[in-house]
Design a protein around this motif. Structure first.
Motif, mmCIF file in Angstrom:
data_model
loop_
_atom_site.group_PDB
_atom_site.id
_atom_site.type_symbol
_atom_site.label_atom_id
_atom_site.label_comp_id
_atom_site.label_asym_id
_atom_site.label_seq_id
_atom_site.Cartn_x
_atom_site.Cartn_y
_atom_site.Cartn_z
ATOM 1 N N ALA A 31 0.830 -1.207 0.000
ATOM 2 C CA ALA A 31 0.000 0.000 0.000
ATOM 3 C C ALA A 31 0.859 1.250 0.000
ATOM 4 O O ALA A 31 0.565 2.233 -0.708
ATOM 5 N N LEU A 32 1.947 1.242 0.787
ATOM 6 C CA LEU A 32 2.805 2.422 0.878
ATOM 7 C C LEU A 32 3.646 2.605 -0.382
ATOM 8 O O LEU A 32 3.956 3.744 -0.763
ATOM 9 N N LEU A 33 4.013 1.505 -1.009
ATOM 10 C CA LEU A 33 4.755 1.621 -2.263
ATOM 11 C C LEU A 33 3.857 2.123 -3.386
ATOM 12 O O LEU A 33 4.286 2.899 -4.248
ATOM 13 N N LEU A 34 2.610 1.683 -3.368
ATOM 14 C CA LEU A 34 1.661 2.103 -4.399
ATOM 15 C C LEU A 34 1.220 3.545 -4.196
ATOM 16 O O LEU A 34 1.121 4.326 -5.156
ATOM 17 N N ASP A 35 0.991 3.908 -2.922
ATOM 18 C CA ASP A 35 0.517 5.256 -2.606
ATOM 19 C C ASP A 35 1.294 5.774 -1.383
ATOM 20 O O ASP A 35 0.826 5.665 -0.249
ATOM 21 N N PRO A 36 2.499 6.326 -1.591
ATOM 22 C CA PRO A 36 3.339 6.765 -0.467
ATOM 23 C C PRO A 36 2.686 7.822 0.421
ATOM 24 O O PRO A 36 3.089 7.977 1.578
ATOM 25 N N GLN A 37 1.701 8.535 -0.095
ATOM 26 C CA GLN A 37 1.054 9.570 0.703
ATOM 27 C C GLN A 37 0.321 8.983 1.912
ATOM 28 O O GLN A 37 0.052 9.691 2.887
ATOM 29 N N ARG A 38 0.033 7.719 1.870
ATOM 30 C CA ARG A 38 -0.699 7.094 2.978
ATOM 31 C C ARG A 38 0.185 6.877 4.210
ATOM 32 O O ARG A 38 -0.322 6.508 5.268
ATOM 33 N N LEU A 39 1.479 7.086 4.088
ATOM 34 C CA LEU A 39 2.366 6.914 5.234
ATOM 35 C C LEU A 39 1.983 7.835 6.390
ATOM 36 O O LEU A 39 2.147 7.471 7.557
ATOM 37 N N SER A 40 1.434 9.007 6.085
ATOM 38 C CA SER A 40 1.061 9.962 7.141
ATOM 39 C C SER A 40 -0.070 9.427 8.015
ATOM 40 O O SER A 40 -0.260 9.903 9.135
ATOM 41 N N ARG A 41 -0.802 8.448 7.531
ATOM 42 C CA ARG A 41 -1.917 7.876 8.297
ATOM 43 C C ARG A 41 -1.519 6.598 9.028
ATOM 44 O O ARG A 41 -2.334 5.999 9.716
ATOM 45 N N VAL A 42 -0.261 6.190 8.857
ATOM 46 C CA VAL A 42 0.241 4.976 9.519
ATOM 47 C C VAL A 42 0.982 5.392 10.785
ATOM 48 O O VAL A 42 2.021 6.049 10.718
ATOM 49 N N VAL A 105 0.147 -7.836 -4.205
ATOM 50 C CA VAL A 105 -0.581 -8.604 -3.192
ATOM 51 C C VAL A 105 -1.380 -7.706 -2.244
ATOM 52 O O VAL A 105 -2.115 -8.226 -1.393
ATOM 53 N N CYS A 106 -1.259 -6.399 -2.383
ATOM 54 C CA CYS A 106 -2.029 -5.510 -1.503
ATOM 55 C C CYS A 106 -3.465 -5.429 -2.003
ATOM 56 O O CYS A 106 -3.713 -4.913 -3.100
ATOM 57 N N PRO A 107 -4.443 -5.906 -1.229
ATOM 58 C CA PRO A 107 -5.831 -5.906 -1.721
ATOM 59 C C PRO A 107 -6.446 -4.506 -1.781
ATOM 60 O O PRO A 107 -7.112 -4.163 -2.761
ATOM 61 N N TRP A 108 -6.246 -3.695 -0.718
ATOM 62 C CA TRP A 108 -6.848 -2.369 -0.671
ATOM 63 C C TRP A 108 -5.859 -1.392 -0.028
ATOM 64 O O TRP A 108 -5.697 -1.397 1.184
ATOM 65 N N PRO A 109 -5.188 -0.552 -0.800
ATOM 66 C CA PRO A 109 -4.238 0.405 -0.225
ATOM 67 C C PRO A 109 -4.846 1.308 0.834
ATOM 68 O O PRO A 109 -4.159 1.708 1.779
ATOM 69 N N ARG A 110 -6.139 1.611 0.719
ATOM 70 C CA ARG A 110 -6.750 2.507 1.701
ATOM 71 C C ARG A 110 -6.883 1.848 3.079
ATOM 72 O O ARG A 110 -7.192 2.515 4.064
ATOM 73 N N HIS A 111 -6.652 0.551 3.149
ATOM 74 C CA HIS A 111 -6.702 -0.151 4.437
ATOM 75 C C HIS A 111 -5.349 -0.145 5.156
ATOM 76 O O HIS A 111 -5.178 -0.866 6.147
ATOM 77 N N ALA A 112 -4.423 0.670 4.688
ATOM 78 C CA ALA A 112 -3.078 0.702 5.285
ATOM 79 C C ALA A 112 -3.107 0.946 6.793
ATOM 80 O O ALA A 112 -2.371 0.281 7.535
ATOM 81 N N PRO A 113 -3.907 1.877 7.342
ATOM 82 C CA PRO A 113 -3.930 2.059 8.804
ATOM 83 C C PRO A 113 -4.347 0.786 9.548
ATOM 84 O O PRO A 113 -3.818 0.494 10.627
ATOM 85 N N ALA A 114 -5.296 0.033 8.977
ATOM 86 C CA ALA A 114 -5.718 -1.219 9.626
ATOM 87 C C ALA A 114 -4.586 -2.240 9.585
ATOM 88 O O ALA A 114 -4.341 -2.956 10.568
#
Length: 372
Positions: A31-42, A105-114
């Motif tokens: 998820a982070l490789l596909l959408d690095p902007q999501r790191l701020s929510r992790v 193998v990442c099913p849903w990048p938006r689920h990165a916090p979970a």
């Protein structure tokens, strides 16, 4: 024609399959490789939270590099190449194809916090197991000059890990742990323990005035059931101000049914007939042995709970605090016996909503009462 087995194949067959958290880590990194902007929510994890060196190196590289422009990132692999180069410093076997595998193998990048929360929970389990194992190893270290002091300090470190998990994972509704705790382990140097308990009983019989000052010693501190029962007899006679000698103790033992298991009256009289030294000295020896055995069992209990992947973080905290409470109880009795108060590790204030009193805080309260 019979097929000859390949030794390399046999070795591969013996490799266990990856644990669920391995796949969770792959999904998070993908998820982070596909959408690095999501790191701020992790939040709540670092490179050390991952189960493999490769995943840890990748997360460290992703965290260290500035996030690319989303449009530019969608057009080329420049940022992925930078991540790969940075991660290879710690994981030389890492390949570009593995990065693409993680993305696939990442099913849903938006689920990165979970996913990150799952990684955090599994890391907490590993930290708890490591702390519990260190406690058990410390108890087994026969080279320690001050074993009780060192063991209790290690127990405080374990309690700090439990408090940290409690702060990260607030209480929630759920079933109690299903894991069966391990049975107590036999006391090492059993013959020496039996001999010292007999000396304690004989010396207390010869000097019954010392029994009243030894209320910190309980029947549960003895390794032999008969010895535990005879201590109860001595305590009862002293409490009633009745005469104390081998014969009166034997009679009290008969009244309490201690001889029903086949113990011979002559054996009881023999045990009580050879005093030596100080009753308090032998009592402290018995209490120290009991404290160390309790500490070892506490560590094994917590390790068993943490080894069960079905146990949630809240269940781990609940179970660990119950185990540590048993050790805290005997710690308090040790302080009464020796007059020594062990220093406590400082603990940071919880960062989440208030829950039950932490293990360390509850212990500090008991210690304050004990030293008044």
């Amino acid at each position: 024609m019979n097929r000859t087995s390949d030794p390399d194949e046999d070795q591969l067959d013996s490799i266990p399959p990856p644990s669920p958290v391995f796949h969770v880590e792959q999904a998070l990194l993908g998820a982070l490789l596909l959408d690095p902007q999501r790191l701020s929510r992790v939040t709540g994890i670092g490179a050390g939270s991952f189960s493999t060196a490769t995943h840890a190196a990748l997360f460290a590289a992703i965290s260290a590099l500035p996030a690319p422009d989303p449009v530019e990132h969608a057009r080329n692999t420049k940022w992925l190449d930078q991540v790969l180069a940075a991660a290879r410093d710690e994981a030389r076997g890492l390949t570009a194809s593995y990065l693409h595998t993680l993305i696939q193998v990442c099913p849903w990048p938006r689920h990165a916090p979970a996913y990150a929360r799952m990684v955090e929970a599994e890391h907490a389990r590993r930290c708890l197991r490591a702390a519990a194992e260190r406690l058990v190893q410390t108890v087994r270290d026969t080279s320690l000059p001050h074993p009780v002091h060192t063991v209790l300090a290690e127990a405080d470190t374990l309690a700090a890990v439990v408090d940290d998990i409690a702060a990260r994972f607030p209480p929630r509704a759920g079933a109690l742990p299903r894991t069966t705790p391990p049975p107590p382990t036999p006391v090492p140097d059993h013959d020496q323990a039996v001999e010292e308990e007999q000396l304690l009983l004989a010396t207390a019989t010869a000097h019954p005035a010392d029994i009243e000052s030894m209320r910190w010693l309980t029947p549960g501190d003895f390794t032999h059931p008969l010895h535990a029962g005879l201590w109860q007899c001595l305590s009862a006679l002293a409490r009633r101000r009745d005469p104390v000698d081998p014969v009166t103790v034997l009679w009290e033992a008969q009244q309490r049914g201690l001889l029903d298991d086949g113990s011979e009256p002559g054996e009881v009289l023999r045990i009580l007939a050879e005093p030596a030294g100080s009753a308090e000295h032998w009592g402290e020896r018995a209490l120290q042995r009991s404290l160390l055995a309790t500490a070892a069992h506490t560590g094994r209990r917590i390790d068993t709970y943490a080894a069960d992947p079905a146990t949630t973080p809240f269940q781990l905290v609940f179970s660990a605090r119950r185990a540590l409470a048993d050790l805290d109880a005997i710690r308090t009795r040790w302080q009464h016996a020796t007059g020594l108060v062990q220093p406590q590790r400082p603990h940071p204030a919880p960062t989440t909503r208030a829950g039950p009193p932490t293990t360390t805080a509850a212990h500090a309260t008991r210690t304050a009462r004990a030293t008044r």
